[in-house]
Design a protein around this motif. Structure first.
Motif: not given
Length: 177
Positions: A144-147, A172-175
């Motif tokens: 989450l920090i990276a995104y 991204f959240g689903m992955l």
């Protein structure tokens, strides 16, 4: 009775949330805590949904809360309560603003209103960040920090449409799940 309460609560929010939809968020945190109509996590979800759908965020959230509390009629009542103060104030201000817009007192008042808006939005950001980025005492996951970091720099330097980032965030959240 619930319709009157919805109208009054959202009338107060509409009256004092100067600066747009995000300025309603601190008032909504307070409303949820006082009424039990929704939790802080529900509010974070409402913000995400309201930001992702067309229309002003404050109106979307009023409609969402109203529909949650008292179905479609509640959504209409809450929305009407939120926008009524704006309509009244705009009608009054438009009658006088052109005449007095260059007056030093008017300029000073607007300067302080803008500062108030920045404070309200900063508080709203902090409240949403606490719910979204921190889970109790745990620090947010590295992914989450990276995104979040990538999103910040890509929006700042690449000027890609926000809708694309919403879709990428959902994927991204689903992955990561």
């Amino acid at each position: 009775m619930v319709y009157i309460r919805l109208f009054c609560e959202f009338f107060k929010i509409g009256l004092f949330s100067v600066g747009g939809g995000m300025a309603t968020v601190p008032f909504l945190f307070d409303l949820g805590a006082r009424t039990g109509w929704f939790t802080a996590q529900n509010l974070a979800d409402m913000i995400a949904i309201s930001e992702s759908t067309p229309g002003p965020i404050g109106v979307n959230m009023a409609t969402y809360v109203g529909c949650t509390v008292a179905n479609v009629v509640g959504g209409l009542v809450a929305t009407l309560g939120l926008i009524t103060p704006s309509v009244i104030i705009i009608l009054i201000i438009s009658a006088f603003l052109n005449k007095f817009s260059e007056h030093p007192i008017v300029k000073t008042v607007f300067s302080f209103l803008r500062a108030s808006v920045i404070g309200l939005v900063a508080y709203a950001l902090w409240q949403v960040a606490k719910v979204t980025l921190f889970n109790g005492s745990e620090i947010m996951p590295v992914a989450l920090i990276a995104y979040l970091t990538m999103l910040f720099f890509m929006i700042k330097f690449k000027k890609i449409h926000p809708l694309l980032w919403i879709l990428i965030g959902a994927a991204f959240g689903m992955l990561v799940m």
